[in-house]
Design a protein around this motif. Structure first.
Motif, PDB file in Angstrom:
ATOM      1  N   ARG A  48       0.849  -1.206   0.000  1.00 23.17           N
ATOM      2  CA  ARG A  48       0.000   0.000   0.000  1.00 23.17           C
ATOM      3  C   ARG A  48       0.882   1.254   0.000  1.00 23.17           C
ATOM      4  O   ARG A  48       1.523   1.593   0.998  1.00 23.17           O
TER       5      ARG A  48
ATOM      6  N   SER B 148      -7.858  -7.921  -8.473  1.00 26.23           N
ATOM      7  CA  SER B 148      -8.002  -6.586  -9.041  1.00 26.23           C
ATOM      8  C   SER B 148      -6.612  -6.058  -9.436  1.00 26.23           C
ATOM      9  O   SER B 148      -5.617  -6.366  -8.763  1.00 26.23           O
TER      10      SER B 148
ATOM     11  N   ARG C 196       1.874  -6.536  -9.824  1.00 28.46           N
ATOM     12  CA  ARG C 196       2.236  -5.933  -8.535  1.00 28.46           C
ATOM     13  C   ARG C 196       2.396  -6.970  -7.430  1.00 28.46           C
ATOM     14  O   ARG C 196       2.830  -6.640  -6.330  1.00 28.46           O
TER      15      ARG C 196
ATOM     16  N   ASP D 144     -12.596   8.799  -6.760  1.00 28.73           N
ATOM     17  CA  ASP D 144     -12.157   7.674  -7.594  1.00 28.73           C
ATOM     18  C   ASP D 144     -12.672   7.978  -9.000  1.00 28.73           C
ATOM     19  O   ASP D 144     -13.787   7.607  -9.360  1.00 28.73           O
TER      20      ASP D 144
ATOM     21  N   VAL E 295      -6.124   8.319 -13.661  1.00 24.45           N
ATOM     22  CA  VAL E 295      -7.006   7.990 -12.542  1.00 24.45           C
ATOM     23  C   VAL E 295      -6.574   8.802 -11.328  1.00 24.45           C
ATOM     24  O   VAL E 295      -5.384   8.871 -11.011  1.00 24.45           O
TER      25      VAL E 295
ATOM     26  N   TRP F 278      -7.300   9.133  -7.290  1.00 26.87           N
ATOM     27  CA  TRP F 278      -7.917   8.320  -6.227  1.00 26.87           C
ATOM     28  C   TRP F 278      -7.473   8.783  -4.849  1.00 26.87           C
ATOM     29  O   TRP F 278      -6.276   9.019  -4.626  1.00 26.87           O
TER      30      TRP F 278
ATOM     31  N   GLU G 186      -2.661   8.512 -11.440  1.00 25.22           N
ATOM     32  CA  GLU G 186      -2.195   7.302 -12.117  1.00 25.22           C
ATOM     33  C   GLU G 186      -2.190   7.465 -13.636  1.00 25.22           C
ATOM     34  O   GLU G 186      -3.195   7.871 -14.224  1.00 25.22           O
TER      35      GLU G 186
END
Ligand SMILES: O=P(O)(O)OC[C@H]1O[C@@H](O)[C@H](O)[C@@H](O)[C@@H]1O
Length: 297
Positions: free
Chosen positions: A74, A97, A102, A214, A246, A248, A273
């Protein structure tokens, strides 16, 4: 910024590179240069720390991130690949997801140190394991060029004999001083709001970080600028090879729901992102490659 991990050096390669481990033996590649300090994990080819000399950290890393090689770290710059978020297919097949890059072990392929900075490359190749999840031959390379700023280029190469589509993101968690004194400018005029059934919306010229966000913005023409007033700095993010950006922030409810983010973690981070999100993704013929890039200064 990663002093909370209480890392122990297990190998010093030279004055710029060392391998350090946390209490559970999770490894980090520590880079020290006169222009910056940085850290990567081979797990995910994940940039977890970057701080230019005499500046605040540029990248957010959650103080309660979990390093167990089971889930994505994270913070930092997770590499979402070969799909973004939860697609219909990933949901149907119970797949993770944001893909598997990753949560895969990468290999370190090259490091080049100069007076200007460090260029470092990581490689992930198709394997039986990846093919069980995603049936394609590929080489995925993360090229990181670190100086007083960050350039990350994710190169996807189709090494098979059939075309494939991919999507994904360089899911940068920027570190900001205080969300209440932070705004974002330079985003495109149109976006879809993932928190409101993907409703198409028109953006404000200035985005305030004052609620859960988001959103998938159209690709911007110029740099996206994060005005981080409490640090008296601006962060400019320029992207290439993406079809969208993106933005978020999980906000307090989101942070509370995460085991790997402190409840107040949302106050000092913002994800911008460089992403490929449009269906069916970027199409790559056999032998072709495509670069997704983000430059953060
Ligand atoms: O918790 P994860 O899987 O790392 O995802 C974090 C966020 O990543 C963002 O890119 C998505 O738009 C969000 O919907 C998602 O919640």
């Amino acid at each position: 910024m990663i002093s909370h991990l209480k890392l122990k050096t297990i190998r010093t390669l030279n004055e710029h590179i060392s391998i350090e481990i946390d209490q559970n033996g999770f490894e980090f590649i520590i880079l020290k240069h006169k222009k910056f300090d940085a850290a990567f994990s081979l797990y995910g080819a994940h940039l977890v720390h970057f701080q230019a000399k005499n500046a605040a950290p540029l990248i957010y890393l959650s103080k309660t991130a979990i390093y167990d090689s089971k889930k994505a770290i994270r913070g930092g710059v997770p590499i979402c690949w070969p799909w973004f978020g939860n697609t219909e297919k990933s949901k149907q097949n119970g797949l993770a997801s944001h893909g598997f890059a990753r949560t895969s072990e990468w290999t370190l392929s090259t490091i080049n140190i100069t007076d200007l900075g460090i260029d470092i490359e990581f490689l992930l190749e198709a394997s039986q394991q990846t093919k069980a999840i995603w049936p394609h031959d590929f080489n995925l390379t993360l090229k990181a060029s670190l100086t007083d700023h960050i350039e990350l280029t994710l190169v996807t190469e189709n090494t098979g004999d059939t075309p494939f589509n991919y999507s994904g993101a360089l899911h940068t968690y920027l570190h900001i001083a205080d969300h209440r004194q932070c705004t974002v400018t330079g985003l495109a005029a149109n976006y879809t709001d993932s928190l409101q059934n993907n409703q198409a919306k028109k953006s404000q010229q200035v985005l305030n970080i004052d609620r859960p966000i988001d959103s998938i913005y159209e690709k911007s023409d110029g740099a996206i600028v994060v005005n981080d007033d409490a640090y008296k700095r601006t962060i400019a993010v320029s992207n290439e090879g993406n079809d969208s950006v993106v933005v978020w922030n999980p906000w307090i409810e989101g942070a509370k729901a995460f085991a790997d983010m402190p409840d107040d973690g949302y106050q000092t981070m913002l994800c911008i992102e460089s992403a490929i999100t449009a269906d069916p993704g970027y199409s790559l013929k056999p032998g072709d490659s495509h670069a997704l890039k983000t430059i953060i200064k």
